[in-house]
Design a protein around this motif. Structure first.
Motif, short mmCIF file in Angstrom:
data_model
loop_
_atom_site.label_atom_id
_atom_site.label_comp_id
_atom_site.label_asym_id
_atom_site.label_seq_id
_atom_site.Cartn_x
_atom_site.Cartn_y
_atom_site.Cartn_z
N ALA A 103 -0.91 -8.54 1.18
CA ALA A 103 -0.25 -7.67 0.21
C ALA A 103 -1.16 -7.37 -0.97
N VAL A 104 -1.86 -8.40 -1.47
CA VAL A 104 -2.79 -8.20 -2.58
C VAL A 104 -3.92 -7.25 -2.16
N GLY A 105 -4.46 -7.49 -0.97
CA GLY A 105 -5.51 -6.61 -0.46
C GLY A 105 -5.02 -5.18 -0.27
N GLY A 106 -3.81 -5.04 0.22
CA GLY A 106 -3.23 -3.72 0.44
C GLY A 106 -3.04 -2.95 -0.86
N ALA A 107 -2.55 -3.63 -1.88
CA ALA A 107 -2.33 -2.97 -3.18
C ALA A 107 -3.65 -2.52 -3.79
N LEU A 108 -4.68 -3.38 -3.72
CA LEU A 108 -5.99 -3.03 -4.28
C LEU A 108 -6.65 -1.90 -3.50
N GLY A 109 -6.54 -1.95 -2.17
CA GLY A 109 -7.14 -0.91 -1.34
C GLY A 109 -6.52 0.45 -1.58
N ALA A 110 -5.21 0.50 -1.68
CA ALA A 110 -4.51 1.77 -1.92
C ALA A 110 -4.89 2.35 -3.28
N LYS A 111 -4.98 1.48 -4.28
CA LYS A 111 -5.35 1.94 -5.63
C LYS A 111 -6.75 2.54 -5.62
N LEU A 112 -7.68 1.89 -4.91
CA LEU A 112 -9.05 2.40 -4.84
C LEU A 112 -9.10 3.73 -4.11
N ALA A 113 -8.35 3.85 -3.01
CA ALA A 113 -8.34 5.11 -2.25
C ALA A 113 -7.80 6.26 -3.08
N ILE A 114 -6.74 6.01 -3.84
CA ILE A 114 -6.14 7.05 -4.67
C ILE A 114 -7.12 7.49 -5.76
N ALA A 135 0.83 -1.20 0.00
CA ALA A 135 0.00 0.00 0.00
C ALA A 135 0.87 1.25 0.00
N ALA A 136 1.93 1.23 0.81
CA ALA A 136 2.83 2.38 0.89
C ALA A 136 3.48 2.64 -0.47
N TYR A 137 3.83 1.58 -1.19
CA TYR A 137 4.43 1.74 -2.51
C TYR A 137 3.46 2.39 -3.49
N GLN A 138 2.19 1.99 -3.42
CA GLN A 138 1.16 2.58 -4.29
C GLN A 138 1.04 4.08 -4.01
N TYR A 139 0.98 4.43 -2.73
CA TYR A 139 0.87 5.84 -2.36
C TYR A 139 2.12 6.61 -2.79
N TYR A 140 3.28 6.00 -2.61
CA TYR A 140 4.54 6.65 -2.95
C TYR A 140 4.59 7.01 -4.44
N GLN A 141 4.01 6.15 -5.27
CA GLN A 141 4.02 6.39 -6.71
C GLN A 141 3.06 7.50 -7.14
#
Length: 256
Positions: A216-227, A62-68
């Motif tokens: 990790a999969v849930g975290g990546a999807l959640g961060a993408k949706l939030a963004i 999730a942090a990586y998604q936000y960082y990008q």
């Protein structure tokens, strides 16, 4: 004995926890109770220690998604993450020595006020509203890092949500930037706790690793949706998670 069914159920919980946690924190409200229910034969410290691995896995993605996608204050974050890591290690150390039950009634009262304030103040977290001096900003950042890092190591549930709240109410961030910065600090607090649990030998890796992949999969999807959805969406999820945390502490205080 830990069965395949138990591990599968824990993996489902880990995915859901990673998804929710990436948006606004609070994934521990899903993952931790499920772990304690499904593994009652294990010491609580072993369960909590094992669950920290999937927690940091989901937080990392999730942090990586936000960082990008979200502009971050890197220098400020590095300071906060270092302090939060050390504070979390200290909190987890204290947890191995004393009980933390006495804090739950206090947190219950705090959460009631947080829920009411967030619900009634429609513009809360919708825009950046504070312009601190450099000294004020650094002072607030240090205090947030130490307090929340220690809290995560010593108590745990709701850390991500409390971090989001701190970044909004004290630092003046909007929900999206608060969630992004909170995720980075939460990454450090998880790592601090993990260092202690590894040293104590209280992690069961055959549980932790498959849960980590799902989280990790849930975290990546959640961060993408939030963004993609932005502040208003995150505010709604924040309210839901705060209410869930409140109910969790109410159960611990009045029923358990």
């Amino acid at each position: 004995m830990i069965t395949t069914t138990t591990i599968l159920l824990l993996c489902v919980a880990a995915f859901m926890a990673g998804f929710v946690d990436a948006i606004v924190g609070g994934g521990g409200l899903i993952q931790t109770p499920m772990g304690l229910i499904l593994m009652p034969q294990l010491p609580v410290s072993t369960v909590i220690g094992s669950l920290k691995i999937p927690a940091i896995s989901g937080t990392s993605f999730a942090a990586y998604q936000y960082y990008q996608k979200v502009q971050l204050n890197t220098k400020l974050l590095l300071l906060m993450m270092l302090l939060a890591l050390c504070a979390a290690f200290a909190g987890s150390t204290l947890l191995t020595l004393v009980h933390n039950e006495f804090m739950k009634p206090v947190l219950l009262i705090v959460l009631v006020f947080v829920a009411i304030y967030t619900y009634t103040k429609k513009n809360f977290g919708q825009q950046v509203i504070k312009n601190h001096s450099l000294q004020q900003r650094n002072t607030y950042a240090i205090l947030i890092s130490i307090v929340m890092g220690f809290y995560d190591g010593f108590i745990g549930p709701g850390t991500g949500s409390f971090l989001v709240l701190a970044f909004i109410s004290i630092m003046g961030f909007d929900f999206l930037h608060a969630s992004a910065h909170a995720k980075m600090v939460n990454l450090a607090t998880n790592f601090g706790s993990i260092c202690l649990f590894i040293l104590k030998g209280q992690i069961i890796w055959k549980i932790a690793l498959p849960m980590a992949a799902c989280n990790a999969v849930g975290g990546a999807l959640g961060a993408k949706l939030a963004i993609n959805k932005g502040n208003q969406f995150i505010r709604i999820i924040f309210l839901i998670v705060v209410l869930a945390t409140l109910l969790r502490f109410a159960y611990d205080v009045f029923i358990k």
